[in-house]
Design an enzyme around this catalytic site. Structure first.
Site, PDB file in Angstrom:
ATOM      1  N   LYS A  64      36.276  41.734  33.273  1.00 37.47           N
ATOM      2  CA  LYS A  64      35.987  40.992  32.044  1.00 37.47           C
ATOM      3  C   LYS A  64      34.508  40.695  31.954  1.00 37.47           C
ATOM      4  O   LYS A  64      33.859  40.463  32.969  1.00 37.47           O
ATOM      5  CB  LYS A  64      36.704  39.648  32.092  1.00 37.47           C
ATOM      6  CG  LYS A  64      38.177  39.714  31.904  1.00 37.47           C
ATOM      7  CD  LYS A  64      38.692  38.312  31.579  1.00 37.47           C
ATOM      8  CE  LYS A  64      40.156  38.334  31.268  1.00 37.47           C
ATOM      9  NZ  LYS A  64      40.981  38.522  32.460  1.00 37.47           N
ATOM     10  N   GLU A  76      49.129  42.654  42.978  1.00 38.01           N
ATOM     11  CA  GLU A  76      48.641  41.342  43.434  1.00 38.01           C
ATOM     12  C   GLU A  76      49.419  40.199  42.807  1.00 38.01           C
ATOM     13  O   GLU A  76      50.147  40.386  41.824  1.00 38.01           O
ATOM     14  CB  GLU A  76      47.147  41.184  43.139  1.00 38.01           C
ATOM     15  CG  GLU A  76      46.849  41.013  41.672  1.00 38.01           C
ATOM     16  CD  GLU A  76      45.569  40.234  41.397  1.00 38.01           C
ATOM     17  OE1 GLU A  76      45.477  39.058  41.798  1.00 38.01           O
ATOM     18  OE2 GLU A  76      44.680  40.800  40.746  1.00 38.01           O
TER      19      GLU A  76
END
Ligand code: PSU
Ligand code: MN
Length: 306
Positions: A159, A25
């Site tokens: 995260k 990406e």
């Protein structure tokens, strides 16, 4: 191959021959890491995919054209220019119609990879349900994409800027397998272990490739999350990471941030607050994911031939 795509000849040749290709990406380059470490990392990630025997394809939208595989100068441009848009599923048509440059998120990269016929995709971390999502409704379009598009995403989990339990619940509801690579718990990006148990541990690229084939042969739509813990030497102390995350979250709240700006803001602040320690971890885990992703792509391609 879809006619709206610009595909680099090297990648087209690999796909036509049924060889291993790994999608990468670009939001992580434009909005996830500072220049010049972002470009440096993007190049090393491609190198690491090659070393493990697959062809890397970094995906982005350039001048309105969805592009599969970037040249060195295109990578540099994405990492350096300040007017590169962050492009998720909803943004693709506008960026194309406007002839603009866009860095693709996990969701948009999955869409373009699928159109190109690339089944394995490597990134750092996926988006998910943000903390407080029950009030803000801030849930990344990445989860929706994982439910509908047939691409496997190799990452280091997510995260803990996110609400990880809610994120796992949504993935379960939407039928997305989450495979822990060498672990029975969900990794939390910089931190190797979120403490949240997963239902499936996997221990080899071949086993993962087999699961992917089984899923898609049955016609089960959607992706798979392959969660690979950050390398031990680079992973962060959970307390240090958590302190930075708490502070960044409080600042985002004070500034009343919403929508697509939230995640890039948090990523940047955490890097600043940890004095570069989190960036080191980030780079190491992406490189490690690239190697694993390439090995999965190689196994996936060889099982395809059987
Ligand atoms: N999480 C990270 N690093 C990233 C991102 C998320 O640890 O670079 C990027 C990815 O491109 C992901 C996107 O798809 O942020 C999610 O943004 P949002 O939360 O706005 O959907
Ligand atoms: Mn969001």
């Amino acid at each position: 191959m879809h006619s709206s795509l610009d595909v680099r000849p090297e990648i087209r040749a690999a796909l036509d021959a049924g060889r291993a290709v790994v999608a990468l990406e670009s939001t992580i380059i434009s909005h996830g890491m500072p220049y010049p470490r972002n470009v440096e990392t993007a190049r090393r990630v491609e190198e690491s995919v090659r070393r493990a025997g697959a062809t890397p394809a970094t995906l982005a939208v350039l001048g309105g054209r969805p592009t599969i595989g970037l040249s060195d100068s295109q990578l540099e441009h994405l990492g350096k220019a300040s007017d590169v848009l962050k492009v998720s599923r909803r943004d693709l048509p506008m960026v194309m119609a406007g002839g603009k440059d866009g860095a693709t998120t996990v969701a948009a990269t999955m869409i373009l990879a699928d159109l190109a016929g690339i089944r394995i995709f490597v990134t750092g971390g996926i988006g998910g349900a943000h903390r407080g999502a029950e009030h803000t409704f801030d849930i990344s379009a990445d989860l929706e994409e994982l439910a509908r598009t047939n691409v496997a995403v190799v990452c280091a989990g997510a995260k803990s800027i996110l609400d990880l339990p809610k994120t796992l619940e949504i993935l379960e509801t939407r039928g997305v397998p989450v495979l822990g690579y060498g672990t029975g718990n969900l990794p939390a990006f910089f931190v190797r272990d979120s403490g949240l148990p997963l239902d499936q541990r996997v221990d080899s690229p071949e086993q993962i490739a087999d699961i992917l084939h089984k899923k898609w042969q049955l016609g089960l739509q959607g992706g798979v999350v392959i969660a690979n813990p950050a390398p031990e030497h680079a992973a962060m102390d959970p307390l240090v990471a958590d302190r930075a995350i708490q502070k960044a979250l409080a600042e985002a709240d004070e500034q009343g941030l919403g929508g697509k700006d939230v995640t890039p803001f948090l990523l940047r602040r955490i890097d600043e607050l940890t004095g570069g320690e989190s960036l080191q971890a980030n780079i190491a885990l992406v490189l490690s994911n690239a190697e694993l992703g390439a090995r999965i792509a190689v196994a996936f391609a060889s099982q395809d031939l059987r």
